[in-house]
Every structure is written in structure tokens, then in C-alpha cells.
Design an enzyme around this catalytic site. Structure first.
Site, PDB file in Angstrom:
ATOM      1  NE  ARG D 250      -0.946   0.080   4.934  1.00 53.48           N
ATOM      2  CZ  ARG D 250      -0.017   0.663   5.668  1.00 53.48           C
ATOM      3  NH1 ARG D 250       0.582   1.760   5.242  1.00 53.48           N
ATOM      4  NH2 ARG D 250       0.329   0.168   6.837  1.00 53.48           N
ATOM      5  CG  HIS D 254      -3.443   1.344   9.041  1.00 59.09           C
ATOM      6  ND1 HIS D 254      -3.726   0.100   8.526  1.00 59.09           N
ATOM      7  CD2 HIS D 254      -4.370   1.556  10.023  1.00 59.09           C
ATOM      8  CE1 HIS D 254      -4.766  -0.412   9.173  1.00 59.09           C
ATOM      9  NE2 HIS D 254      -5.161   0.455  10.075  1.00 59.09           N
ATOM     10  CE1 TYR D 262       3.822   1.791   8.039  1.00 59.28           C
ATOM     11  CE2 TYR D 262       2.957   3.171   9.797  1.00 59.28           C
ATOM     12  CZ  TYR D 262       2.825   2.615   8.543  1.00 59.28           C
ATOM     13  OH  TYR D 262       1.729   2.896   7.775  1.00 59.28           O
TER      14      TYR D 262
HETATM   15  C1  LIG Z   1      -9.686  -7.695  15.775  1.00 57.79           C
HETATM   16  C2  LIG Z   1      -9.015  -6.430  15.362  1.00 57.79           C
HETATM   17  N1  LIG Z   1      -7.827  -6.111  15.880  1.00 57.79           N
HETATM   18  C3  LIG Z   1      -7.211  -4.971  15.537  1.00 57.79           C
HETATM   19  C4  LIG Z   1      -7.788  -4.106  14.654  1.00 57.79           C
HETATM   20  C5  LIG Z   1      -7.122  -2.779  14.298  1.00 57.79           C
HETATM   21  N2  LIG Z   1      -6.570  -2.858  12.937  1.00 57.79           N
HETATM   22  C6  LIG Z   1      -7.262  -2.452  11.878  1.00 57.79           C
HETATM   23  S1  LIG Z   1      -6.488  -2.754  10.445  1.00 57.79           S
HETATM   24  C7  LIG Z   1      -5.172  -3.415  11.253  1.00 57.79           C
HETATM   25  C8  LIG Z   1      -4.010  -3.944  10.470  1.00 57.79           C
HETATM   26  C9  LIG Z   1      -4.410  -5.078   9.599  1.00 57.79           C
HETATM   27  O1  LIG Z   1      -3.316  -5.548   8.915  1.00 57.79           O
HETATM   28  P1  LIG Z   1      -3.487  -6.432   7.623  1.00 57.79           P
HETATM   29  O2  LIG Z   1      -4.382  -7.593   7.950  1.00 57.79           O
HETATM   30  O3  LIG Z   1      -2.148  -6.758   7.129  1.00 57.79           O
HETATM   31  O4  LIG Z   1      -4.295  -5.543   6.585  1.00 57.79           O
HETATM   32  P2  LIG Z   1      -3.821  -4.185   5.894  1.00 57.79           P
HETATM   33  O5  LIG Z   1      -4.223  -3.061   6.787  1.00 57.79           O
HETATM   34  O6  LIG Z   1      -2.358  -4.260   5.697  1.00 57.79           O
HETATM   35  O7  LIG Z   1      -4.565  -4.147   4.614  1.00 57.79           O
HETATM   36  C10 LIG Z   1      -5.365  -3.403  12.622  1.00 57.79           C
HETATM   37  C11 LIG Z   1      -4.413  -3.911  13.620  1.00 57.79           C
HETATM   38  C12 LIG Z   1      -9.039  -4.458  14.148  1.00 57.79           C
HETATM   39  N3  LIG Z   1      -9.705  -3.646  13.322  1.00 57.79           N
HETATM   40  N4  LIG Z   1      -9.622  -5.624  14.494  1.00 57.79           N
END
Ligand SMILES: Cc1ncc(C[n+]2csc(CCOP(=O)(O)OP(=O)(O)O)c2C)c(N)n1
Ligand SMILES: Cc1ncc(C[n+]2csc(CCOP(=O)(O)OP(=O)(O)O)c2C)c(N)n1
Ligand SMILES: [Mg+2]
Ligand SMILES: [Mg+2]
Lengths: 327, 338, 327, 338
Positions: D250, D254, D262
Site C-alpha cells: 500500500r 494505514h 514505521y
Molecule cells: C480484531 C481487530 N484487531 C485490531 C484491529 C485494528 N486494525 C485495523 S487494520 C489493522 C491492520 C491489519 O493488517 P493487515 O491484515 O495486514 O491488513 P492491511 O491493513 O495491511 O490491509 C489493525 C491492527 C481491528 N480492526 N480488528
């Protein structure tokens, strides 16, 4: 006294305890490199390093469960759950392991585990990022449940949690993080559990506020006073244990009570508080016990709907007016 | 599959003390279970029992490879683990009989026995409930730079709970000193493993967490012991977790009273022919270090110990109802938390 | 009418619905080959085969979550959770997915998912196999919560659940499975949600019983009548939705109320019921609202302690006597 | 790593229609994100946005390999998935603007957009929340013997949630027609993958569930498309699930506002040099099937479509507060459930 934010107060409590005791450490999602999604742990990685400010995998179940494991071998973990909505990912660990470990072992397990949870609606964050889970685990003996409403209480209650020997769910309302207030600098300043704060004295109606609603209750009380109603505002500060004596004493004085929380009305913390009053203080009451809380609908994304669904200062005012026969 | 040497030969020289202790503890586990079942029928024990008869080698072999400072997390089928780790049958029996001097003062029963002094963090009524506890304990050891490990016992069924995955992943990342010890007895309650798990060797799951997965003959106590000892060395050296899958079998029902419609007598008997205690006993005699008399003496001492344990339990006090609220919290804030 | 057990009534409801509708199926741990740990699905595998009576892995999260997925594509899953204590393993799926799917999609998701849960203390099963989680999810809008107390209600409420379009938590008390009672044979016999049953009429005191406590309330009422107290016994049958009108009407008649459930007292279902009465019927009350429930301690293994901790018939009697000024 | 053929050559003959559609949808995803970010700054959109800029090829390639009857479960970073599966930017933008005609009538916002007619079972605010939903939908298809599949999108971070494990295991056992499609963008929020995951290629986890794990270049839409098409064929043939790991990135934070402490600018730029749209565009021109003018026309039509979507959203009605309780239940039992 110097004034700092609620968020700073929490950080200060953590930092002081970590400096004082090598067993205390922090872990959670993005608490380190990212400085915490809410910024609460900002700078802590720099001071304590990756060993004691631990970024975890996205695994709430393991975060809370390994907090228990570490506590059982003598550590004093503080774990952060980024949104209260995610608590249930670790529901079983909370309910069946963390809460019961001491009792099931005949009182032998020591569980000094503090679980910091960012809760409440930060605005247009919809149904899975806005919940107030304060009452979800009240039915489960073994946990203590804390809901600080001011920076000073945040610091003092967190210290009591970290230094205590029992697991604590520590709910930090996201919209309070920026709230400023006086906070003692004494590193041994602690706020005891089970001691409600009478944040405003009054004689006409008791408003019991939970978490952020304490602030709204105070605002309501100011407006009520201009209408000739002298409201007493009480913050239980801890839901488990609950200082029912202070609540009952206040109700005995005013004869009227409004209970306000951001959690949904149905089976929110207000249900228990109301039931206690209906059981132990009904003879003091001059009218119904009114509960103010979010409507029983998942939090909507639309700001207009969300505003409508969430409880506010005016809801408290209207309830108080009604009880005082002025509505 | 990694097994102990065949033909009743021992690969490495063991002291006779430890060999006797292997035998004694396995016998104690077996006899404890049979006695507990009997006492349950007799009414001394009120709760249910998940016996580990058949799985003595895994429980004892794994625990004896640990030091007393190491910790274990156990399961619903935990009596063997407790005895393996040094648990006293007296306090175990008293706990099963719901008595005050029991390990949990009568509060926990079979599913919740813990002894923190012995490093037993607890049996568990929740399948998969102990995984994060083990990684958390290991984290504590690692942070304090102690040479200790945590070993999590679990079953084939538990391997499908999310808790396994989350704990294994985090343990892998942090290279925690933890051993994931799987007692694969082919069934989770009445469900055969192949009906709920798409692979045969669960040890391959370890690859997904970046640590080794090892398979051992769970009916061979020396194989189990050696595998755990090696895993412990890895862990202590800072090389992280190991998953060990021990192939074993429970001879009795999932719990006492289980009609066992899900398996055949033939299957049970085929495993009983590989019985860990019988085989080990033969090995001891063949080694020339022990004769039948020695081993019968051990057996006798075990029976005597259990007689004592039962007598102790039966005569022990029951918890007083006035104390019903004790032990929920360390600090009751002047009674407020109730 | 022919009499069958509570357990048979539940099986009959499932079997009839499965015969009538190919979309209905059952899944859970050991529901098939093992015939269900509680025997409720006994024989169903033989009739419907592995396709429709599905033994799952030990994965409560996936059981409930995939129930939702199947429901979203038009199936009508019934899932069984072997012990209510294990519900929290799927806490997140319940709270954040199942409960909210419809609302978050603007009302478009259909979630005909029935979650059967064996709850309550079966005796000396200790803290992780004895819980009564009826109130754990009452604060979460989107779920319906059902607590049948008789064989007929078990059948009729289960049919309403299976035929409905919303997710239902259906709590079956383990100690009721063997209870016998008359059950209609009509395959379209359904008991509506949100309609309390007045299981005994009376004028002196209202006893509201939840689940198994309905049976204990009836026994208490019989004994109270010998002491000259005429108790009305009400079974809400569904906690969400709750038929508060019937409760309020009864309280308006008797002026006295005891609420009894096996769940822990603190924040059990009685908290919400009491709070509703304190809010909407306080003027009818001649005394406190008394809640009877398990003490706030994890369920102990020791039968003596367990007995002491669990609520019983006598607790109800004492409360009623006290309210009637006879204690 | 399985990639599309190098040197801008296409391995198999594609119709120009589908090539144009690949390009159009990827462009639409990219432009939708940029426009939404702009409208958020401008105040039309109240909630937060997790943009998928950089990940267009995975979203579009995967969805276009599915049929309309197939379903997907999406994530917090779901706009690309929705558009890939045929979602209408008009209703998406209206939802982001919290308006009544939005996909969720303004109730859900970015995190919860669903369209059951298009087989979009929902974005999700819970990391890992959609896995069991996908296996459940696949179970429904399998039971009804429909030739349909469910595809679960997820991130590298989500792979560490227990829900992944439980769903993958059950899908493996039942050979469900489900595709686990991982967009590995190397970060979960601010945590680099190597700091929370002990292995580099997450696809190897599939082995633990008895189904294949495939790695593709997520910046190459044809590679993604082909891998999903193959997985879909496997699933439909009754051969069970496939896990596909697409390596992607991406470009933006975030969420909008993320200070991105980071990672480095160099890292971002190194991925931008492999940009999926730029590369695919070059490939189209090289193929001789399209010239720059054709592609600019497509780009222009996308912009026009988005102008329209924004205009639609901005002028659409807001939900009425009187309806605040609507949609929680199908049946309100005369209003009793509130
Ligand atoms: C159960 C849960 N834990 C934490 C979060 C907070 N959170 C939202 S997105 C994210 C990162 C997700 O990483 P990834 O699965 O790699 O998806 P990306 O954002 O890289 O597309 C986190 C920790 C959440 N929404 N739900
Ligand atoms: C979370 C949870 N789900 C289900 C159960 C019920 N249960 C108890 S033991 C068991 C089987 C466990 O199988 P396995 O892990 O292989 O251990 P084994 O019994 O074979 O030793 C089940 C399903 C439980 N106790 N906890
Ligand atoms: Mg097993
Ligand atoms: Mg990612």
C-alpha cells in the site's frame, strides 16, 4: 497543580510504574513503533526498548491470555486493547481463564494483569469501533472494572490496577484522551477501588455518571442549577467493586436518581446500579430510576444518526427535570 | 516417526534411578486413574473424570524432561501431567473428592488442579485454553533471562482452536522458550481426528510458525523424554519453540460413562498391544538392571501410596460454606467486590 | 396431550424443521456420531446423514461465524454450543458479526441463525462448565435471547427461532433436559417471542423466573400458598425481546416482586428486568425489588459450596416472605 | 514466486474486452481512493478511510476471476474489492458520505459496505472477522451443490488471528469451495510483518490445512487473475480450498493521517516503480491492442463516473433520525426488541 491530559496521565502512570518495577511491561498492537494508535504510549518505546514495550501480532486472544501467563510467573503486564470492540476476540480468555484463575486454584493464583481498553464512540466510526463494553464482563466474578473520567483518576486508578494483584479491565474513553486536568505528581498517588467520587454536591437529584458521562453530567448539572435544580453528580469510578454506600447515601438525600452511561441502555452498567438501588434504597426514592444510555441499536456511521443514538447532556437534563416535576 | 530404539534396547545409558522413576510415575498415573474411577463409582468423587489411561508415557516422559522450575499448562485430561510434574496424589485425590486440603481447596476439581510451586499452572476445562498462558509464562522467563521453559500439553482436537494458532505464532516471533506438546490420541471426544482435521501429522503445522515440528512414538517413554529434552535445550539456548506430536491413545472413554460408539474394540486392543508400561517394563527387565521383583515392589509402593491418598481424601474436611466467597480476589476492598 | 422431555421437544422441533425445509441443518461439536454430548441430537445423524448433521472441529468461533456465512447465502443453520461456557470462544463473531450484520448493511443482511446453547450448572462441574451466560450478550443489540423453561416452550420457541430471520441465542438448561411435560404435536405450533407466560396466577407477590428458575419459582409458590401467600409466577420466555407489559401488569397487581435466575446476581438478566420495573413501575411497588441469583463467585466444584452458591427454591420463598412482611 | 510473463508479453490470448476491463477497474479503484481522500478532506466524508492505493491488481484481478454468483468477504481496506466485484462507485461514495441511498443506507460506512446481490458479503472492521463467514457461505454452496465459490480477502496481519486458523481448518476438512486470498502488503497498521510473523511466505500455512498455498506477484493483475481462476476451478471441482498469497504494497498510510514512522520513503518508492497500473498499461500498449488514446479515454470515463458519484453522494439525502432504530432486526415483535 500542573495540568496534563488524560492520555498523558495514563502514560505517566505506566512510565512511573515501569521505572519503579522491572516486572511491569506493556504489550499490545502497535504500542511501540507506532506509538499507540491513540498515542497513549507515545515515546515509551524510546525509553524502555522493545523488551518492555512490545508490539504484538494482531491476536487479542493471545495478548490477554499471555498477559495471564506472564502474571502467573510473577510479571505485572499491562496489555492494551486498541478498541474495546475487539475485547470479545479474547472473550474466552477473559471469562474463563483470567477471571477465574485465582478462584479455581483455591485462591493461589496471583493475577496482577492490567488490561487497558480504549472504549466509546470517537465519532462516525460505526458499529465495530465505537462500543462501550463496560458491562459485558460485569456478570463474570473475578474481574475488576474501572472507568476513569478525569486525568487524575486515570492516573491514580491505573496505579492501583498495576500495583494490585487482581486482573483489571481499565476502560479509557477515546474522547477523554485530550481532556486536561490537575494530576498529582506524587508517584505514590493512588485512587482506591470501590470509592465513588462525589464530583458535585447537590440536594435535589443524584446523577450517577459512568466514564465520559461524568463530564456530561457535570455540564448538565451546571445548566440545571440555572433552572433552580441542585444536582449531585457521582462518579462510581469502579463498577466492580462498586461503592454502593455512597450512591445510596446520595439517593437517600435527594430521593431522585438518573444514571448515565454511553453503553447501550439494555443491560448496560446502569442496569446493575439501578437494580441495587431498587433493592436497597427504594424507600428513599420519590420517583422512577431513570437510565440514560445509547439506544439499543449498533452505533451507526452517519453522524446524524450517531448523534441521535448516543446519550448526551440534554438527555440528562430532561430526565432530571422530569424527576423534579419541571418537565 | 522418531521412536526409541527397537528390541528393548536403550540407545543411551540411563541411570537406573531415573529408569525406576519413569516406571514408578507411569504406574502411579495408571493406578491413580483406575483408583479415581473406582472412587467416583463409590461416591467419594462427585465430578466427572477424563482419564488418561493409555497415555502415561507422554505425560511422564514429557514432564520428567523438565526441571522443577519449568512450568506446564495442562488440560481436561491432566492427571498424568500433574503426577509427571511431581504432583502429590494425596492432594489430587483430596481435590477430586472436593475436600479442603485438595490442591484447590475443593474449588477446582479435576479440571482445574494447579500447583504453582511445582510449576503446574493448571489443568483446564477449556480446550485450547492453556496455550496463551504457556506463551505468557515463557515470555516472563525470557524477559527475566531465566533458564526456564513452559510446556503446553494439548490434544489433537485442541489443535483446531484459534488459541493454538495465536499462541504459536507469537511464540515463534519472539522465539519464546515454549514447547507445544501434542498428545495425539486420534479423537477429540467422539470425533475421530480425520473427521475434523485435514492432515494426518499435525506436527507440520509448526512450519507455519517458523519452528520445528517433531513426531514421536507416544507409547515409548524414552522417545518422548528425549524429544522434550532436546526441545528444552533449544528453548533454553534461545532458539525458540518446538512442537512435538506424540502419537498415543486413550484406552477408556472420553469421560467415564462414554458409550464409545465412535470406535471399535479392535482399534482399542491394537493400541493396548503397544502399551507403554508393559513395553517399558519388559525393556527394564531385559536391560538386566531390574528384575520382576523390583518392579513389583514399585507397583506395590504405588498402590500403598494411593490407599493412603484415598484415606486422606476420605477423611479430609469439606470446605466450609462460610468461606464460599473466598479466593475470587486477592483484595476484596472491604468486601465490596461481592 | 402426550408428554415428552425438554430434550425430546428440542429434537422434535429440529427434526420437523429439517424435514420441512432443506435449508435447515445442524452443526456443532459431537452432534453427529456421538449423538450430542447431551443426547439432544440423538438419532439425527441416522436420519439426515453427515451432510445435514455435521460434526465440526473444536472451533466455536468458526462454528458460529460460519453459521452466519451460511445464513447470509440462504441457509438456516442451527448450531450447537456444547456448554454455554464456551460461547465466549466465539464472542467476537457473536458481538461484531452475527449481531450487527443486518444493521451494518442497512437492514439488507438476513441472518436466520439459531444458536443452541446448553447452559447452567449440571452439578460439580466447576467454574468452566456451569455458567449461565444469558445476560452476557443482552447489551448487544441485534441478538434475540431465549430461555425456555418447559418442554412445550422449548419446542415452540425453537421453531420460532428457526423460522425467523434473526440470530437467536437459545439457552437450554442442562438440568431441564430430562423434564417431562405436554407438548403439542402440531408441526406449526410456535411460541411467539416477546410474550411472557403467566405460569401461575396470584395476587400477593410476583415471582419472575428465568429458565430453570421458573420451575423453582413454581415449587416456591406452592409452598408459599401453604403459608397464605398467593404468588404469581411469570416466565418472560425471551429476554430479548422482553414482554415488559406483562411484568408491569403483574407488579401493578401484586406490588411485590422477586426476580430469580441461576446466573450470577451482578449484572445477570435480573438487573435489566429490575431496572425496567424501577423505571416504569416504581409507583406500583410496595417494597424493594429482590433479585435471587448465584452468588458472585465462579461456580465451585465442591457440591456443598456449589449448593450454597446457587439460588434455590428456598431463597425465593424467603424473599417473598420478607416482601409480604412474614419473614 | 509465480508471476505473469515478463517483458510485457501475455502468456495466453486475452480478449481485448477483458483487458480493457482490467485496466478500467484498476483505474477506477485508484481514482476512487484518491477522490474519496479528497472528499474526506473537503468534509463530504465523515469517517476514516483505509485506502488500497497500490493494491489495485490484487483486488481487481481476484474479483474478475470470479463469477457474479460467487461471493467475497472483504476487509477494512475494501474499496478495491467492492469495485472489483462490480460495486457501483455512486452507492459507495454515497455510503462514505453517510447518505440514505448509500449501500448501507448510511449505517455502515467504509468499513461495512455490503451488496448481497453482487455477492459482496461485507467489508469488515474486525481484522480476521470475515474468514468464518466465507467458509460458511462456501458450506451453503456445497450443500446445495451450486457451482459457486467464496473468496475471503485478508491481510498479512489478519493471518495471525485465530479466526484464520479455525476457518482454514474446517474448510480443509470439508473441502469447501473457498479461496483464501491474502494481500500481503508487508505491514499490519504500523507493525512490519517480520516483527509479528515468524515466516516470510505465509502461503506455507496452507500445508497445515491440507490444501495448496500459492504465491503470486500481486503487482501483476494477470498473475493474480490466473491464480484465482485456477483456484476457483479446483474449488468448483470439489477439490477444496486454495490459499493465494499475493505480494503487494500500500502506497499511502494505514489510514489517512498516519504519519508512517514505521517505513522509509525509499521502500515506498521501490514498490511504486513496480506499479501495477503503470506496468499493465505499458503491456496493453505493447500488445498493440490499445493505444494511449484508448487508455486515456478509459481514464477519462472513470473520472467522469467519479464526478457523477460525488455529485450523487453530495446531493443525496441523509438518513432520518426517526429511522434510527430501523434494520437491527427483521422482526421487531411489535417494537419489543428495542
Ligand atoms: C480484531 C481487530 N484487531 C485490531 C484491529 C485494528 N486494525 C485495523 S487494520 C489493522 C491492520 C491489519 O493488517 P493487515 O491484515 O495486514 O491488513 P492491511 O491493513 O495491511 O490491509 C489493525 C491492527 C481491528 N480492526 N480488528
Ligand atoms: C472450548 C471448548 N470446546 C469444547 C469443549 C468440550 N470438550 C472437552 S474435551 C473435548 C475433546 C478434546 O479433544 P483433544 O484436544 O483431542 O483432547 P483429548 O480429550 O483427546 O485428550 C471437547 C470437545 C471444551 N471443554 N472446551
Ligand atoms: Mg484427542
Ligand atoms: Mg497488511
Amino acid at each position: 497543580m500542573r495540568e496534563i491530559t488524560y492520555s498523558e496521565a495514563i502514560r505517566e502512570a505506566m512510565v512511573e510504574e515501569m521505572r519503579a518495577n522491572p516486572s511491569v511491561f506493556l504489550m499490545g498492537e502497535d504500542v511501540g513503533v507506532f506509538n499507540g494508535v491513540w498515542g497513549v504510549s507515545n515515546g515509551m518505546l524510546a525509553e524502555f526498548g522493545h523488551e518492555r514495550v512490545r508490539d504484538t501480532a494482531i491476536s487479542e486472544l493471545n495478548i490477554i491470555g499471555s498477559g495471564l501467563g506472564a502474571a502467573l510467573v510473577g510479571m505485572r503486564p499491562i496489555v492494551e486493547i486498541m478498541f474495546g470492540d475487539f475485547l470479545m476476540c479474547a472473550g474466552d480468555q477473559l471469562v474463563n481463564q483470567v477471571a477465574k484463575a485465582r478462584f479455581m486454584s483455591g485462591g493461589k493464583a496471583n493475577v496482577p494483569l492490567t488490561i487497558r481498553v480504549a472504549s466509546g464512540a470517537p465519532g462516525s466510526s460505526a458499529a465495530q469501533h465505537s462500543q462501550s463494553p463496560e458491562s459485558w464482563f460485569m456478570n463474570v466474578p473475578g474481574l475488576k472494572i474501572v472507568t476513569p473520567a478525569t486525568p487524575a483518576d486515570a492516573k491514580g486508578l491505573l496505579k492501583t490496577a498495576i500495583r494490585g494483584e487482581d486482573p483489571v479491565l481499565f476502560f479509557e474513553h477515546k474522547m477523554l484522551y485530550a481532556l486536561t486536568g490537575p494530576v498529582p505528581e506524587d508517584p505514590d498517588f493512588m485512587v482506591p477501588f470501590g470509592q465513588a467520587a462525589i464530583v458535585r454536591e447537590g440536594k435535589d437529584v443524584t446523577i450517577i455518571g459512568v466514564g465520559i458521562m461524568v463530564q456530561k453530567a457535570l455540564a448538565a448539572a451546571r445548566q440545571l442549577s440555572s433552572k433552580g435544580i441542585d444536582a449531585e453528580v457521582i462518579d462510581p469510578r469502579t463498577l466492580v467493586p462498586l461503592d454502593k454506600d455512597t450512591l445510596i447515601k446520595s439517593v437517600a438525600k435527594t430521593g431522585r436518581v438518573v444514571i448515565a452511561h454511553e453503553a447501550h441502555r439494555r443491560s448496560g452498567p446502569g442496569a446493575e446500579i439501578s437494580a441495587i438501588l431498587a433493592e436497597e434504597a427504594i424507600e428513599c426514592l420519590d420517583g422512577p430510576i431513570i437510565r440514560i444510555g445509547a439506544m439499543n441499536v449498533p452505533l451507526p456511521y452517519s453522524p446524524e444518526l450517531e448523534n441521535h443514538v448516543l446519550p448526551n447532556e440534554n438527555d440528562i437534563i430532561q430526565a432530571a427535570l422530569k424527576l423534579c416535576g419541571k418537565a | 516417526m522418531r521412536t526409541g530404539p527397537e528390541a528393548n534396547e536403550m540407545k543411551e545409558p540411563y541411570e537406573s534411578d531415573i529408569l525406576a522413576e519413569f516406571f514408578r510415575r507411569m504406574t502411579l498415573v495408571r493406578e491413580f486413574e483406575l483408583r479415581a474411577i473406582e472412587e467416583r463409582r463409590g461416591g467419594l468423587i462427585p465430578g466427572f473424570i477424563h482419564s488418561c489411561v493409555g497415555q502415561e508415557a507422554t505425560a511422564v516422559g514429557a514432564c520428567m524432561a523438565l526441571s522443577q522450575e519449568d512450568v506446564i499448562t495442562s488440560t481436561h485430561r491432566g492427571h498424568g501431567h500433574l503426577i509427571g510434574k511431581g504432583g502429590d496424589p494425596k492432594y489430587m485425590m483430596a481435590e477430586l473428592a472436593a475436600r479442603s486440603p485438595g490442591y484447590c481447596n475443593g474449588r477446582g476439581g479435576s479440571l482445574h488442579i494447579a500447583d504453582f510451586k511445582l510449576g503446574i499452572l493448571g489443568a483446564n476445562g477449556i480446550v485450547g485454553g492453556g496455550f496463551p498462558m504457556a506463551t505468557g509464562a515463557a515470555l516472563g522467563f525470557q524477559m527475566r533471562k531465566e533458564k526456564r521453559v513452559a510446556l503446553a500439553f494439548f490434544g489433537d482436537g485442541a489443535t483446531n482452536e484459534g488459541s493454538f494458532h495465536e499462541a504459536a505464532n507469537q511464540a515463534g516471533v519472539w522465539k519464546l522458550p515454549v514447547i507445544f506438546f501434542l498428545e495425539n490420541n486420534l479423537y477429540g471426544e467422539g470425533t475421530a481426528m480425520h473427521r475434523c482435521t485435514p492432515i494426518e501429522d499435525l506436527a507440520i503445522r509448526a512450519q507455519g510458525y517458523g519452528f520445528p515440528g517433531v513426531i514421536v512414538d507416544g507409547m515409548d517413554i524414552l522417545a518422548v523424554y528425549e524429544a522434550v529434552r532436546e526441545a528444552r535445550e533449544r528453548a533454553i539456548a534461545g532458539d525458540g519453540p518446538t512442537m512435538i506430536e506424540a502419537k498415543t491413545y486413550r484406552y477408556r472413554g472420553h469421560y467415564e460413562g462414554d458409550p464409545q460408539v465412535y470406535r471399535t474394540q479392535e482399534e482399542i486392543q491394537s493400541w493396548q498391544r503397544k502399551d507403554a508400561i508393559v513395553r517399558f517394563r519388559a525393556k527394564l527387565v531385559d536391560s538386566g538392571l531390574f528384575d520382576d521383583g523390583d518392579l513389583e515392589e514399585i507397583q506395590g509402593s504405588v498402590i500403598a501410596q494411593l490407599d493412603e491418598a484415598v484415606a486422606f481424601a476420605a477423611s479430609a474436611e469439606k470446605p466450609a460454606v462460610e468461606d464460599a466467597l473466598a479466593g475470587v480476589y486477592a483484595d476484596t476492598h472491604n468486601g465490596l467486590v461481592f
